[in-house]
Design a protein around this motif. Structure first.
Motif: not given
Length: 240
Positions: A166, A170, A174
């Motif tokens: 995760h 992420a 981003s």
């Protein structure tokens, strides 16, 4: 018992159907040769998302080049990141005395870890081996397992692996770019053959690929929360 050893040897790297996806293999063969293992393309950039997948791939690669001690260390590293294929392969190696002393209790402990999600291809070898263990071998297997669970059991390794996954996803989402160049994603053999390097794939394609591989890595783990396909936000258009 001899039948189990032969069957296990034949299946030792069948798990590449899962972990070999670190090499971008959509349909890895069920039975592979040493050359196919050594030629595996393991993108180092996958380590930041699915280290169990990546280290299994590199372990298989080292096995194919006959660097057996390094392969075993890499399989153990993959196993610590909840790789069930790695735990299974380590069990097969211990069972067959593959470049190490034969150790049936240790094999049983690895098989038990590999089978803790009740995945049939891992539970069946465990059941076959367990049926042949002597009382003393069972006690030794239990002792191994008690110690090994501290590092390799899903209760410890799987949440750690999911957190890494995760966190990596992420960061990928981003990154802000429309394309993503994964480290090691370009196969250097293409350059050796004079092929021009392709452009980096779209970020959304990388997200979808890694997310798909995560479903394999966390196969049958009841603690894994499926969040569905991840989407990369489109960066806002710049005004002239």
């Amino acid at each position: 018992m001899q039948h189990l050893m032969h069957a296990a040897k034949a299946l030792v790297f069948a798990a590449l159907m899962i972990a070999g996806t670190a090499a971008y293999a959509e349909d890895a063969p069920e039975h592979v040769t040493d050359k196919e293992l050594s030629d595996a393309h393991c993108a180092i950039g996958m380590e930041k998302f699915l280290p169990g997948d990546y280290f299994y791939c590199v372990g298989a690669q080292n096995y194919g080049t006959e660097h057996f001690e390094a392969a075993q260390r890499l399989f153990e590293k993959a196993a610590s990141w909840a790789s069930k294929p790695a735990q299974y392969v380590l069990g097969v190696m211990a069972l067959n005395g593959d470049h190490q002393p034969m150790n049936r209790p240790l094999a049983a402990a690895w098989f038990t870890l590999a089978a803790e999600r009740n995945t049939p291809r891992f539970t069946q070898p465990l059941q076959a081996l367990s049926a042949t263990l002597t009382p003393d071998e069972r006690r030794r297997a239990d002792a191994y397992l008690l110690d090994m669970k501290r590092t390799y059991a899903d209760a410890v390794a799987a949440p750690r692996a999911e957190t890494r996954y995760h966190d990596g996803m992420a960061q990928l989402k981003s990154s802000g770019g429309n394309s993503y160049c994964m480290e090691g994603g370009l196969d250097v053999r293409d350059l050796a053959e004079g092929k021009a390097p392709s452009s980096c794939p779209p970020t959304i394609a990388v997200v979808q690929f890694v997310d798909k591989q995560a479903n394999n890595v966390f196969e049958d783990w009841t603690g894994h929360v499926t969040v569905g396909p991840l989407q990369v936000a489109t960066p806002p258009a710049t005004t002239p």
